[in-house]
Scaffold this motif. Structure first.
Motif, PDB file in Angstrom:
ATOM      1  N   SER A  46      74.994  -6.592-120.881  1.00  0.00           N
ATOM      2  CA  SER A  46      75.364  -8.007-120.757  1.00  0.00           C
ATOM      3  C   SER A  46      75.666  -8.385-119.308  1.00  0.00           C
ATOM      4  N   ALA A  47      76.006  -7.402-118.482  1.00  0.00           N
ATOM      5  CA  ALA A  47      76.263  -7.688-117.065  1.00  0.00           C
ATOM      6  C   ALA A  47      75.000  -8.115-116.333  1.00  0.00           C
ATOM      7  N   HIS A  48      73.843  -7.800-116.905  1.00  0.00           N
ATOM      8  CA  HIS A  48      72.562  -8.158-116.286  1.00  0.00           C
ATOM      9  C   HIS A  48      71.915  -9.378-116.950  1.00  0.00           C
ATOM     10  N   GLY A  49      72.632 -10.023-117.896  1.00  0.00           N
ATOM     11  CA  GLY A  49      72.101 -11.229-118.515  1.00  0.00           C
ATOM     12  C   GLY A  49      71.596 -11.003-119.933  1.00  0.00           C
ATOM     13  N   GLY A  50      71.336 -12.111-120.629  1.00  0.00           N
ATOM     14  CA  GLY A  50      70.911 -12.054-122.022  1.00  0.00           C
ATOM     15  C   GLY A  50      69.563 -11.387-122.208  1.00  0.00           C
ATOM     16  N   GLY A  51      68.646 -11.584-121.251  1.00  0.00           N
ATOM     17  CA  GLY A  51      67.330 -10.966-121.359  1.00  0.00           C
ATOM     18  C   GLY A  51      67.411  -9.449-121.385  1.00  0.00           C
ATOM     19  N   THR A  52      68.241  -8.886-120.518  1.00  0.00           N
ATOM     20  CA  THR A  52      68.409  -7.431-120.489  1.00  0.00           C
ATOM     21  C   THR A  52      69.082  -6.936-121.765  1.00  0.00           C
ATOM     22  N   GLU A 106      77.716  -0.927-111.998  1.00  0.00           N
ATOM     23  CA  GLU A 106      76.737  -1.625-112.827  1.00  0.00           C
ATOM     24  C   GLU A 106      75.513  -0.728-112.983  1.00  0.00           C
ATOM     25  N   PRO A 107      75.430   0.018-114.093  1.00  0.00           N
ATOM     26  CA  PRO A 107      74.291   0.915-114.295  1.00  0.00           C
ATOM     27  C   PRO A 107      72.971   0.145-114.285  1.00  0.00           C
ATOM     28  N   SER A 108      71.924   0.817-113.845  1.00  0.00           N
ATOM     29  CA  SER A 108      70.600   0.207-113.768  1.00  0.00           C
ATOM     30  C   SER A 108      70.125  -0.256-115.141  1.00  0.00           C
ATOM     31  N   PRO A 109      69.523  -1.454-115.231  1.00  0.00           N
ATOM     32  CA  PRO A 109      68.977  -1.908-116.527  1.00  0.00           C
ATOM     33  C   PRO A 109      67.973  -0.926-117.105  1.00  0.00           C
ATOM     34  N   TRP A 110      67.169  -0.282-116.231  1.00  0.00           N
ATOM     35  CA  TRP A 110      66.162   0.646-116.728  1.00  0.00           C
ATOM     36  C   TRP A 110      66.784   1.916-117.276  1.00  0.00           C
ATOM     37  N   LEU A 111      67.942   2.303-116.745  1.00  0.00           N
ATOM     38  CA  LEU A 111      68.665   3.435-117.325  1.00  0.00           C
ATOM     39  C   LEU A 111      69.104   3.096-118.748  1.00  0.00           C
ATOM     40  N   LEU A 112      69.645   1.887-118.925  1.00  0.00           N
ATOM     41  CA  LEU A 112      70.102   1.465-120.247  1.00  0.00           C
ATOM     42  C   LEU A 112      68.944   1.382-121.233  1.00  0.00           C
ATOM     43  N   VAL A 113      67.816   0.821-120.781  1.00  0.00           N
ATOM     44  CA  VAL A 113      66.645   0.696-121.655  1.00  0.00           C
ATOM     45  C   VAL A 113      66.108   2.080-122.031  1.00  0.00           C
ATOM     46  N   THR A 114      66.078   2.992-121.074  1.00  0.00           N
ATOM     47  CA  THR A 114      65.582   4.346-121.348  1.00  0.00           C
ATOM     48  C   THR A 114      66.445   5.053-122.377  1.00  0.00           C
ATOM     49  N   VAL A 115      67.766   4.989-122.206  1.00  0.00           N
ATOM     50  CA  VAL A 115      68.675   5.626-123.167  1.00  0.00           C
ATOM     51  C   VAL A 115      68.523   4.965-124.535  1.00  0.00           C
ATOM     52  N   ALA A 116      68.407   3.639-124.570  1.00  0.00           N
ATOM     53  CA  ALA A 116      68.235   2.943-125.837  1.00  0.00           C
ATOM     54  C   ALA A 116      66.953   3.387-126.536  1.00  0.00           C
ATOM     55  N   ALA A 117      65.868   3.574-125.773  1.00  0.00           N
ATOM     56  CA  ALA A 117      64.600   4.026-126.355  1.00  0.00           C
ATOM     57  C   ALA A 117      64.732   5.441-126.924  1.00  0.00           C
ATOM     58  N   VAL A 118      65.479   6.303-126.229  1.00  0.00           N
ATOM     59  CA  VAL A 118      65.714   7.651-126.751  1.00  0.00           C
ATOM     60  C   VAL A 118      66.498   7.581-128.055  1.00  0.00           C
ATOM     61  N   VAL A 119      67.527   6.738-128.092  1.00  0.00           N
ATOM     62  CA  VAL A 119      68.330   6.568-129.311  1.00  0.00           C
ATOM     63  C   VAL A 119      67.453   6.109-130.477  1.00  0.00           C
ATOM     64  N   GLY A 120      66.623   5.088-130.245  1.00  0.00           N
ATOM     65  CA  GLY A 120      65.780   4.570-131.307  1.00  0.00           C
ATOM     66  C   GLY A 120      64.761   5.583-131.793  1.00  0.00           C
ATOM     67  N   THR A 121      64.189   6.358-130.866  1.00  0.00           N
ATOM     68  CA  THR A 121      63.197   7.372-131.240  1.00  0.00           C
ATOM     69  C   THR A 121      63.843   8.486-132.060  1.00  0.00           C
ATOM     70  N   VAL A 122      64.994   8.980-131.613  1.00  0.00           N
ATOM     71  CA  VAL A 122      65.686  10.032-132.357  1.00  0.00           C
ATOM     72  C   VAL A 122      66.109   9.515-133.736  1.00  0.00           C
ATOM     73  N   ASP A 123      66.581   8.284-133.806  1.00  0.00           N
ATOM     74  CA  ASP A 123      66.985   7.705-135.087  1.00  0.00           C
ATOM     75  C   ASP A 123      65.846   7.719-136.101  1.00  0.00           C
ATOM     76  N   ALA A 124      64.628   7.468-135.634  1.00  0.00           N
ATOM     77  CA  ALA A 124      63.478   7.408-136.543  1.00  0.00           C
ATOM     78  C   ALA A 124      63.269   8.730-137.270  1.00  0.00           C
ATOM     79  N   PHE A 125      63.594   9.849-136.631  1.00  0.00           N
ATOM     80  CA  PHE A 125      63.445  11.153-137.258  1.00  0.00           C
ATOM     81  C   PHE A 125      64.756  11.612-137.913  1.00  0.00           C
ATOM     82  N   TYR A 126      65.879  11.196-137.327  1.00  0.00           N
ATOM     83  CA  TYR A 126      67.187  11.684-137.768  1.00  0.00           C
ATOM     84  C   TYR A 126      67.649  11.009-139.065  1.00  0.00           C
ATOM     85  N   LEU A 127      67.456   9.694-139.156  1.00  0.00           N
ATOM     86  CA  LEU A 127      67.983   8.960-140.308  1.00  0.00           C
ATOM     87  C   LEU A 127      67.381   9.411-141.634  1.00  0.00           C
TER      88      LEU A 127
END
Length: 413
Positions: A46-52, A106-127
């Motif tokens: 949210s520190a980088h705006g609604g789009g991020t 203020e962590p890099s937006p791309w760091l946040l997006v990368t971690v989020a993508a890892v979370v979503g990918t692992v969730d697809a197999f883990y859940l």
């Protein structure tokens, strides 16, 4: 490990296996850690705006949705426990890396997006794997009680996650939240390495391709009358029950001039209803006609949703909405505590994770459609009208479920 024949003193009902209770404690701790991390990621974005912020949420949901069916096929091929061990190891590594890289103001937006993508990918197999584990730990006879305890513990973890995340972010930033989540993954990893399933579950054939296996899971889900009916009811619940808490409660509060505290109290009352019913089912079990129990849950929730919608702006409006929230939660809990064992006991042993993947996918897609449609309706006609539609939809879905013969005839042994 506790024997399957263990009975609590003074009780004729066998206790749940110790292995399951240890596994449950570990996974619910991990669920709490995930809730903390989700809050921290959203706050940092949210520190980088609604789009991020929207991009980070999309980076979680998109890979999870696209890979769910494949994740179910992997779970049935290689075993749920093995998939969970790998998923926990990956997430432990990712959260530790986030803790190291996220120490900047203020962590890099791309760091946040990368971690989020890892979370979503692992969730697809883990859940799907995690959803199928209870059957191999407790067997079919005690599955309804085991899932009810899981439902209650999950609600408590979800309820505490956001406030705990806020405290951790305020005190230690994104690094603190990431370290907390890493700690919960370490706990689950140790638990999974020690716990051994007591009930063998047949795996899918090794010669079957993963994509063919994913397609076969959909075929079984759609082709079986009971499982197909369960998926339809799950979609209805996702469309008409889940948006009431996450989307419509805040809109109603603003429309009627209620405070943020009142909105939180109403949301908490719905969680209270879910936990109360889940604890009751864990003690006394599900209805004998388990399919009818799931459908009745939607019928019970409908008047509670209506009460929340029609509470208005009178002096007792919040009290009426809280009472309605408890009834809504009770109906939601009744539905969840019956639909879970219905699917797990009705699924072939070779398709447990794939059926869990289909259930999660149907719920996610229906929730996405419901949130957008109800949000548009709330903008056009008001939150009261949108919430009333949810009440009518839940009632109609419940009555339809009662009329479906495959569900009405289904009985617990």
């Amino acid at each position: 490990m506790t024997s399957l024949d263990t009975v609590r003193p003074g009780s004729a009902r066998p206790a749940l296996p110790r292995a399951y209770l240890v596994w449950l404690a570990g996974t619910r701790a991990s669920l709490l850690g995930d809730a903390v991390l989700y809050f921290a990621l959203g706050w940092a974005a949210s520190a980088h705006g609604g789009g991020t912020g929207a991009l980070v949420l999309t980076a979680i949901t998109l890979p999870r949705t696209l890979l769910l069916l494949l994740g179910g096929a992997v779970g049935d091929r290689f075993g749920a426990r093995r998939v969970m061990v790998v998923g926990d190891a990956v997430m432990l590594t990712a959260t530790l890396a986030l803790a190291l890289a996220g120490s900047r103001p203020e962590p890099s937006p791309w760091l946040l997006v990368t971690v989020a993508a890892v979370v979503g990918t692992v969730d697809a197999f883990y859940l799907p794997a995690a959803g199928s584990m209870p059957r191999s730990l407790v067997g079919e006879a005690r599955l309804p009680r085991a899932l009810a305890v899981q439902q209650a513990a999950g609600q408590v973890a979800s309820l505490l996650g956001a406030p705990l995340g806020a405290v951790l972010v305020a005190a230690a930033g994104l690094t603190g939240a990431a370290l907390a989540d890493a700690g919960t993954f370490a706990i689950v990893l140790v638990v999974l390495l020690r716990v051994r399933p007591a009930h063998s579950v047949e795996r899918s054939p090794r010669g079957e391709g993963l994509f063919a296996g994913a397609a076969d899971g959909v075929r079984v889900a759609v082709g079986d009358p009971v499982l197909r009916s369960a998926l339809v009811l799950t979609a209805a619940a996702a469309c008409f029950l889940l948006p009431v808490v996450s989307l419509l409660n805040p809109l109603l509060a603003r429309e009627h001039g209620w405070s943020a505290g009142a909105a939180g109290l109403i949301a908490g009352s719905q969680s209270l209803g879910v936990v109360a019913v889940a604890l009751a089912v864990s003690r006394w079990g599900t209805m004998r006609r388990i399919g009818r129990g799931a459908a009745l849950g939607l019928c019970v929730a409908a008047p509670g949703i209506a009460a929340v919608a029609l509470a208005g702006e009178t002096g007792v409006a919040v009290a009426v909405a809280v009472a309605g929230g408890i009834v809504t939660g009770a109906g939601s809990g009744m539905f969840a505590c019956h639909i879970g064992p219905l699917v797990l006991t009705g699924a072939p042993g070779t398709h447990l994770a794939r059926l869990q993947a289909s259930l999660t996918l149907v719920q996610s897609l229906a929730l996405m459609v419901g949130n957008n449609a109800l949000g548009a309706l709330a903008d056009a006609r008001g939150a009261t009208a949108a919430t009333a539609v949810c009440a009518a939809g839940a009632c109609a879905a419940g009555l339809t479920g009662l009329a479906l013969k495959p569900l009405d005839r289904l009985r617990q042994p």
